[in-house]
Each structure stands twice: as structure tokens, then as C-alpha cells.
Design an enzyme around this catalytic site. Structure first.
Site, short mmCIF file in Angstrom:
data_model
loop_
_atom_site.label_atom_id
_atom_site.label_comp_id
_atom_site.label_asym_id
_atom_site.label_seq_id
_atom_site.Cartn_x
_atom_site.Cartn_y
_atom_site.Cartn_z
N HIS A 146 -22.72 21.36 -30.54
CA HIS A 146 -24.08 21.75 -30.88
C HIS A 146 -23.94 22.85 -31.93
O HIS A 146 -22.99 23.64 -31.88
CB HIS A 146 -24.72 22.31 -29.60
CG HIS A 146 -26.18 22.64 -29.70
ND1 HIS A 146 -26.64 23.74 -30.39
CD2 HIS A 146 -27.28 22.05 -29.18
CE1 HIS A 146 -27.96 23.81 -30.27
NE2 HIS A 146 -28.37 22.78 -29.55
N ASP A 191 -19.09 26.17 -23.84
CA ASP A 191 -20.54 25.99 -23.95
C ASP A 191 -20.96 25.09 -22.79
O ASP A 191 -20.74 23.88 -22.81
CB ASP A 191 -20.85 25.36 -25.31
CG ASP A 191 -22.30 24.93 -25.44
OD1 ASP A 191 -23.06 25.02 -24.44
OD2 ASP A 191 -22.68 24.48 -26.54
N GLN A 243 -24.92 21.90 -21.12
CA GLN A 243 -25.12 20.63 -20.40
C GLN A 243 -24.28 20.56 -19.13
O GLN A 243 -24.59 19.78 -18.22
CB GLN A 243 -24.74 19.44 -21.30
CG GLN A 243 -25.54 19.34 -22.59
CD GLN A 243 -27.01 19.04 -22.35
OE1 GLN A 243 -27.40 18.47 -21.34
NE2 GLN A 243 -27.83 19.45 -23.30
N LYS A 275 -32.20 24.24 -18.97
CA LYS A 275 -31.60 22.92 -18.80
C LYS A 275 -31.15 22.68 -17.36
O LYS A 275 -30.56 21.66 -17.04
CB LYS A 275 -30.43 22.76 -19.78
CG LYS A 275 -30.94 22.65 -21.22
CD LYS A 275 -29.87 22.49 -22.23
CE LYS A 275 -30.51 22.34 -23.62
NZ LYS A 275 -29.51 22.36 -24.69
N CYS A 328 -29.02 18.63 -33.05
CA CYS A 328 -28.33 19.89 -33.42
C CYS A 328 -26.84 19.66 -33.51
O CYS A 328 -26.04 20.53 -33.13
CB CYS A 328 -28.64 21.02 -32.45
SG CYS A 328 -30.36 21.50 -32.40
C1 LIG Z 1 -29.10 23.01 -25.63
C2 LIG Z 1 -27.71 23.27 -26.03
C3 LIG Z 1 -27.33 24.46 -26.67
C4 LIG Z 1 -28.33 25.50 -27.05
O1 LIG Z 1 -29.03 25.98 -25.96
P1 LIG Z 1 -30.32 26.89 -26.14
O2 LIG Z 1 -30.96 26.86 -24.81
O3 LIG Z 1 -31.14 26.24 -27.20
O4 LIG Z 1 -29.84 28.24 -26.55
C5 LIG Z 1 -26.01 24.63 -26.98
N1 LIG Z 1 -25.09 23.71 -26.65
C6 LIG Z 1 -25.41 22.57 -26.03
C7 LIG Z 1 -24.31 21.61 -25.68
C8 LIG Z 1 -26.72 22.31 -25.71
O5 LIG Z 1 -27.04 21.17 -25.08
#
Ligand SMILES: *Cc1c(COP(=O)(O)O)cnc(C)c1O
Length: 405
Positions: A122, A199, A202, A225, A363
Site C-alpha cells: 500500500h 503493516d 489487513q 478495518k 493505493c
Molecule cells: C488500509 C491500508 C493501509 C492504510 O491504512 P489507513 O487506515 O488508511 O491509514 C495501509 N496498508 C494496508 C495494507 C492497508 O490495507
């Protein structure tokens, strides 16, 4: 314990909505999840009964707000199996958590140092490291993605060396659903003494997260999320690193002492929590995790896998549709393109039938470039989705196909 999806759905008021007379079929869970009533109630209850600024007040409301706020931190600590509660830093979300670490990293790196990210990031977990490298003179390397949408582990090993100072990768790809072997990847980075950030935007809602078992240094995720409100997230980091990591925002609460010319920094977690925190949403995130953790995790995983398997089977037998991302280990994300139409048209025509998916680059522009597509249509499943909704999606896609033909 069996998984009662009807009982789960009952707890999500928004799922009763209709769109132009069609029942809402919400398949945009990788962008944000819906909120159960108990999370909405936790937020309303906070503002109804004990809204107050935390940590500073010597009155009843401030005490109650502080207690609930810090209790939520303990819930997060247990959820990710963090060793220490003060390692759990509240942020506005994944993006901010990564930026806090990247900003500090830019001050710790110098020319000749190397940072590794991947081709499936992302933008939040890529542009941040680009900037940190540009500011420090370090070099950014990226792990290539295979045709199936997995990280090329041989190439990753070849990139690692003594100059590697920092490695960042996603637990799960938001665009493809690929679940990465985070523990093995962390172990490889650790052979070279590199710091590792995962990160978990997800990962948190779909995988068991145990930061001690994984062995990483930093793990970040977003509340929205994982059934909590937007505007709250978590940065977890090893205390020994965070205690010395350059501070990001400065201001109230994050200081220990201040003179007219100088200041010293507060202890963790406050060192990274400048200003009035998002108390209500932190409490609601605690409630979301309490609710989610009370479910049978294996049943949730099995249900989401059944949705993905069924959708994949229908997709494989659907003329003109190509799945993007066929990793062996995936969460419930079906990314695809169709011969007949642009993803944006697919999304538009599905919306007319009450079905919410996401279209575009998710993204992850470099990943789209890797697969030679401008974007994909992405249906992403959550624990409240049903097999009937998968049928509705594919019946609607048939209509889309004939409309676009
Ligand atoms: C949604 C997402 C982000 C960004 O998260 P935010 O809530 O917009 O800060 C970063 N990495 C992954 C894999 C995502 O799915």
C-alpha cells in the site's frame, strides 16, 4: 462451536440498509469494515456518560475516561500479545503509525544504508520509506512479486545484507489478499540485524497476530478495518527501540519537563502521544477487539475461507474474468479484471444493484503496474458476508458482462 452468520449480521445495523430497493451487499471490507452495535454503543456511551480529557483532570469524569482509555490499551496489548502495555501507542491509523517510524528512521539512517520494502505495498508503506531514504541518503530496495501475487522469497534473501537497516512488508496485501510468511521473513531480516516493521492493516482482522511469536520490531494497524471507528489505530513497537526513537509530534502530554529553551520527553507510551488523544475512538476500538476476540477465531477464518473459495470457484468459471492474485495463502479478497469493461464501469454497474465493491489501484500503483493493469475490481469479504451474497455478486456480474459486451 459453529458460526452463526445470521446472528452476527443482526449485530450490524447498517447491513439492513437498502440501496435503490436492493438489499445492501457490502463487499468493500478491505477498505473499511462495518461496526457492530456494541462498538457504536461504546462510543455513544463514552460521550453520554464520561467525556473528559484524560490524564490531567482531578475529577470523576476525567478519572473514568482515563480508566476506560487505558483499559482499551490493555485490550490491544493482549490482542497482539505485546510484552508491555506502554509499547502500545495510539495513532490515527496505519498511515500515521508508519509515518512515526519513518520520520525517526530518516534521522537514524545515513548514506550507504539500505531499506527493503516490497512490490505489493500500500502506498502508506512505500512512499514513507522513499521519503526516509531521500532525507537520509539511504537506498530503497524492493522485493519483487511473483505471477501468483506472492513475494519472491529467493529475491528477498538476495537483497538482504549487512547494509540492510530496515525491512518493511505487509502482513496481508490489501489489493490481492496474499498472506505473507511474516515470521520467516522477519527471521531472515534478523540474521542481518535489521529492524522489521509489519503493516498489519489487513492482518489484524484476519490473521492471529502475536508480535512476540513473529519477532518483529514494529506492527501497525487501523481500527476501522477491524470493526472500530475511523481515526484510531495502533503502533506497537519494542520498548527498547521506542524509548530512543526520535519523537515525531511535539507538544502537550509527550513532554517530561519544559523550560523556555528546552524540553525533555515523557516515558512510553506518552512520548509518541502529543496532544489530546482520540479517547472515544480508542475506547470503541477496545470494545471492537473485545467483541472480535470473543468470537471463535477458527470458525471466523473457516467462514471467510469458505466465502473466498466459493467466489474463486465461480470466478474461475466466469468467461472473460481474470483473477489477479492467486497466492496459496489468501484472506477473503477477490481482485479481478474483465475483458468486457474497465473496473470503474464494473463498480458503477454493481452499485446500481446494491453491491459495494472497490475499483481502482487500491493505493498500490506499483503492484498494478507489475500486473499490467490500470486497476482491478475488488470484492473483499468479512465475517458477516454470506454465500448467498457471493451468488448475488456473480449474478450481478453476469448482467454487467452483458451490459458491457
Ligand atoms: C488500509 C491500508 C493501509 C492504510 O491504512 P489507513 O487506515 O488508511 O491509514 C495501509 N496498508 C494496508 C495494507 C492497508 O490495507
Amino acid at each position: 462451536m459453529s458460526f452463526d452468520v445470521a446472528a452476527i449480521r443482526e449485530q450490524f445495523p447498517i447491513l439492513k440498509r437498502e440501496i435503490d430497493g436492493n438489499p445492501l451487499v457490502y463487499l468493500d471490507n478491505a477498505a473499511t469494515t462495518q461496526k457492530p452495535q456494541c462498538v457504536i454503543d461504546a462510543l455513544v456511551d463514552y460521550y453520554t456518560t464520561c467525556n473528559s480529557n484524560v490524564h490531567r483532570g482531578a475529577h470523576r469524569l476525567a478519572d473514568e475516561a482515563t480508566r476506560r482509555f487505558e483499559a482499551a490499551r490493555d485490550i490491544v496489548k493482549d490482542f497482539i500479545h505485546a510484552p508491555k502495555r506502554e509499547e502500545v501507542i495510539w495513532t490515527t491509523g496505519t498511515t500515521e503509525g508508519i509515518n512515526i517510524i519513518a520520520n525517526g528512521l530518516s534521522q537514524l539512517l545515513s548514506t550507504g544504508d539500505e531499506v527493503i520494502a516490497t512490490g505489493m505495498e500500500h502506498h502508506a508503506n512505500l512512499v514513507t520509506w522513499q521519503q526516509a531514504c531521500k532525507a537520509s541518503g539511504a537506498t530503497l530496495k524492493t522485493v519483487p512479486v511473483t505471477d501468483d501475487g506472492e513475494l519472491d522469497q529467493t529475491a528477498y534473501e538476495a537483497l538482504l545484507n549487512e547494509r540492510t537497516k530496515f525491512v518493511a512488508f505487509p502482513h496481508v496485501s490489501n489489493a490481492l489478499g496474499t498472506v505473507n510468511p511474516v515470521k520467516a521473513m522477519t527471521a531472515k531480516a534478523k540474521e542481518f540485524g535489521a529492524w522489521v516493521l509489519i503493516d498489519g492493516a489487513q492482518g489484524a482482522a484476519h490473521c492471529k497476530v502475536d508480535v512476540q511469536d513473529i519477532g518483529c520490531d514494529f506492527y501497525v494497524f487501523s481500527g476501522h478495518k477491524i470493526y472500530a471507528p475511523m481515526g484510531i489505530g495502533v503502533l506497537w513497537g519494542q520498548a527498547s527501540l521506542l524509548e530512543n526513537w526520535p519523537v515525531w509530534r511535539t507538544g502537550g502530554e509527550m513532554i517530561a519537563t519544559v523550560t523556555l529553551q528546552n524540553a525533555t520527553w515523557n516515558v512510553l507510551p506518552y512520548r509518541f502521544e502529543a496532544g489530546t488523544p482520540n479517547v472515544g475512538d480508542a475506547i470503541a476500538l477496545g470494545e471492537a477487539i473485545r467483541w472480535f476476540s470473543a468470537l471463535d477465531h477458527h470458525a471466523v477464518v473457516a467462514h471467510e475461507k469458505a466465502l473466498l473459495d466459493y467466489a474463486t470457484e465461480l470466478a474461475e468459471n466466469f468467461d472473460g474474468l481474470t483473477i489477479i492474485g492467486n497466492a496459496k495463502h489468501k484472506i477473503g479478497v477477490l481482485s479481478f479484471v474483465m475483458d468486457q469493461g474497465h473496473p470503474a464501469d464494473i463498480g458503477f454497474l454493481l452499485d446500481r444493484q446494491g453491491i459495494a465493491i472497490r475499483t481502482g489501484d487500491h493505493c498500490a500503483q506499483p503492484l498494478m503496474t507489475r500486473f499490467g493493469v490500470p486497476g482491478t475490481a475488488r470484492a473483499s469479504f468479512s465475517l458477516y458476508n454470506t454465500l448467498e451474497e457471493v451468488d448475488i455478486l456473480f449474478a450481478a456480474l453476469k448482467k454487467v458482462r452483458s451490459m458491457l459486451a
